[in-house]
Design an enzyme around this catalytic site. Structure first.
Site, short mmCIF file in Angstrom:
data_model
loop_
_atom_site.label_atom_id
_atom_site.label_comp_id
_atom_site.label_asym_id
_atom_site.label_seq_id
_atom_site.Cartn_x
_atom_site.Cartn_y
_atom_site.Cartn_z
N THR A 31 0.41 -1.55 -0.35
CA THR A 31 0.05 0.08 -0.02
C THR A 31 1.18 1.49 0.10
OG1 THR A 31 -1.82 -0.83 0.89
CG2 THR A 31 -1.51 1.28 1.08
N VAL A 32 1.64 1.45 0.97
CA VAL A 32 2.53 2.55 1.62
C VAL A 32 3.52 2.89 0.21
CG1 VAL A 32 4.38 3.92 1.93
CG2 VAL A 32 2.38 2.81 3.37
N ALA A 51 14.29 19.32 -3.40
CA ALA A 51 14.66 18.93 -2.58
C ALA A 51 15.95 19.34 -3.17
CB ALA A 51 14.63 17.20 -2.99
N ALA A 61 13.13 -4.07 -3.46
CA ALA A 61 13.00 -5.86 -3.44
C ALA A 61 11.18 -6.16 -2.73
CB ALA A 61 13.12 -6.06 -1.92
N LYS A 223 2.80 5.06 18.10
CA LYS A 223 3.27 5.89 17.26
C LYS A 223 3.17 7.11 18.87
CE LYS A 223 0.24 4.94 13.59
NZ LYS A 223 -1.27 4.81 12.86
N GLY A 320 -3.89 5.51 5.06
CA GLY A 320 -3.85 5.33 3.27
C GLY A 320 -2.70 5.47 2.56
N1 HSE Z 1 -3.19 1.17 10.39
C1 HSE Z 1 -2.35 2.58 10.54
C2 HSE Z 1 -4.66 3.32 11.17
C3 HSE Z 1 -2.41 3.04 9.09
O1 HSE Z 1 -4.91 2.92 10.79
O2 HSE Z 1 -3.46 4.33 11.26
C4 HSE Z 1 -1.16 4.30 9.16
O3 HSE Z 1 -0.18 4.17 10.24
#
Ligand code: HSE
Length: 453
Positions: A31-32, A51, A61, A223, A320
């Site tokens: 996704t990211v 930049a 990879a 986080k 997202g």
């Molecule tokens: N699973 C995490 C969330 C993704 O829902 O916040 C973003 O860090």
């Protein structure tokens, strides 16, 4: 002559490129990773202008090479071995967006050992192995940048380390898991059940590979430990975060909170107290009129209380693909600009400051002071006074008492909002309440966060 201190993008474009291309190796193209590739290509010219040089993906990879080829097309080398990216002689910076903590630790440490800068959105990796990773990076003189790891689209790491650099931070609190906020919003606004709301969050790519990390508060705790380390200059203390997710939250409490004028949000809170730092993730009541209560769906918001700036608040998508890519690429731009200067000057190597605040202890649960909501099932409406008398005996300050609106099949419930009280005192009072003959069921408690100055 007055010159506008903010350089326009046009003038950046017309400036000659300073250096050679920054060559990126990426580990993971889910996704990211795929979002990062798309945005890098789409906004190539603007990103290069900002930049000071081009940023180019040279190798990826991936577990599924055919799928990866479908995303990046020709011109980007592919490998099934992440260690090849970590050691690749043509790579200046390794972007780790595969997730997980075990193998990802080895890849990142290998990249650092090969003198590569690292950009990652992997909060679990940094929360668990950050001290080791930042120490290795400091030794090698390379950067480890991680804006995408916290509240993805919101530049909160930059806000703390740059925008608020003048301040003593008092607390940081926010909605820092998009999936759980999405679930709570869907349940409240659309009456969806928990499982259906979680399935939608997974289909939209918001949830972690193991969604229990989202709904049990673990992702938010990862986080929060990064936020606290940035805010207070303390080491990463993920293992000490008090964590409670949303799985035990009852619909009845959501409704009773609404009746009292509050919304329930999964909050991460890091707050200095005189004797240490509170670090906790838990569902909490927030006044319904507060901005934080308006943060819905997969959106995140972080509030910071600091001594000079006062209260500031940051809002944006909390999950997202391209939303995370935005932060990952901002880190790449940072790396492109700092390459060649002392990296330790730029992105703080968390957990390795020899800073007085390193001594900040994490407060044990019992010592955390906060206001609380209690829902006490009683045998009869008239027993409301037995509840308040018991709380008074236990020296719990009571701010508001009400009876829950009647619901079919549910007996009378006394609702109480307390003033600030130590969690240890509250636990004892709940124990005392539970022993009273008037109490007809399990007493529910939740924290109340006013989130004001
Ligand atoms: N699973 C995490 C969330 C993704 O829902 O916040 C973003 O860090």
């Amino acid at each position: 002559m007055y010159r506008d201190p903010v350089e326009s993008l046009e003038s950046l474009h017309s400036r000659p490129a300073l250096n050679r291309t920054l060559r990126v190796g990426m580990i993971g193209i889910g996704t990211v990773g795929s979002g990062t590739f798309r945005v890098l290509v789409r906004n190539q010219a603007d990103i290069a202008a900002r930049a000071g040089r081009a940023i180019e993906l040279v190798i990826v990879a991936a577990r599924n090479l055919a799928r990866a080829a479908g995303i990046v097309g020709e011109g980007v080398a592919l490998t099934a071995d992440p260690m090849q990216v970590a050691a690749h002689p043509d790579v200046d910076v390794v972007v780790e967006v595969a997730g997980g903590t075990g193998p990802a630790r080895d890849w990142v440490l290998a990249a650092i050992a090969h003198g590569k800068h690292v950009v990652t959105a992997n909060k679990a990796l940094l929360a668990v192995h950050g001290a080791e990773i930042f120490a290795a990076a400091r030794k090698q003189g390379v950067a480890v940048a991680y804006e995408g790891a916290v509240a993805v689209s919101i530049p909160i790491v930059k806000a703390l380390r740059e925008g608020l650099a003048a301040n003593r931070i008092e607390w940081v609190a926010g909605i820092i898991n998009g999936t759980s906020n999405f679930i709570l919003s869907k349940m409240r606004d659309e009456g969806l059940d928990f499982a259906a709301a979680l399935a939608q969050a997974q289909a939209l790519g918001y949830a972690e590979a193991d969604p229990s990390f989202d709904i049990e508060g673990i992702d938010a705790a990862h986080k929060l430990s990064l936020l606290a380390a940035n805010a207070f200059g303390m080491p990463l203390r993920f293992a000490d975060v008090q964590v409670e997710g949303i799985t035990a939250l009852q619909e009845l409490d959501v409704a009773c909170a609404e009746q009292l004028g509050y919304r329930i949000k999964l909050l991460g809170v890091a707050r200095r107290q005189a004797s240490g730092v509170e670090l906790r993730v838990q569902p909490a009541l927030v006044p319904a009129t507060h901005l934080m209560a308006q943060v819905n769906g997969s959106m995140n918001a972080v509030m910071v209380k600091s001594d000079a700036a006062g209260l500031t608040m940051y809002y944006g998508a909390g999950a997202g693909s391209e939303q995370t890519a935005s932060a990952v690429i901002a880190d790449l731009v940072d790396v492109a600009r700092l390459d060649g200067v002392n990296a330790a000057q730029h992105v703080p190597h968390l957990g390795v400051h020899e800073h007085a605040t390193n001594a900040l202890a994490v407060l044990p649960r019992a010592a955390v002071h906060t206001s609380h909501y209690l829902r006490v099932p009683v045998r009869a409406v008239s027993q409301i006074q037995a509840v308040t008398a018991c709380l008074a005996e236990q020296k719990v300050p009571v701010r508001q008492v009400a009876l829950a609106a009647e619901r079919p099949g549910i007996g009378p419930q006394v609702l109480v909002l307390t003033g600030p009280v130590a969690q240890g005192t509250l636990d004892l009072s709940v124990h005392a309440l539970q022993a009273r003959s008037e109490v007809a069921g399990v007493v529910a408690t939740l924290c109340v966060e006013l989130l004001e100055g």
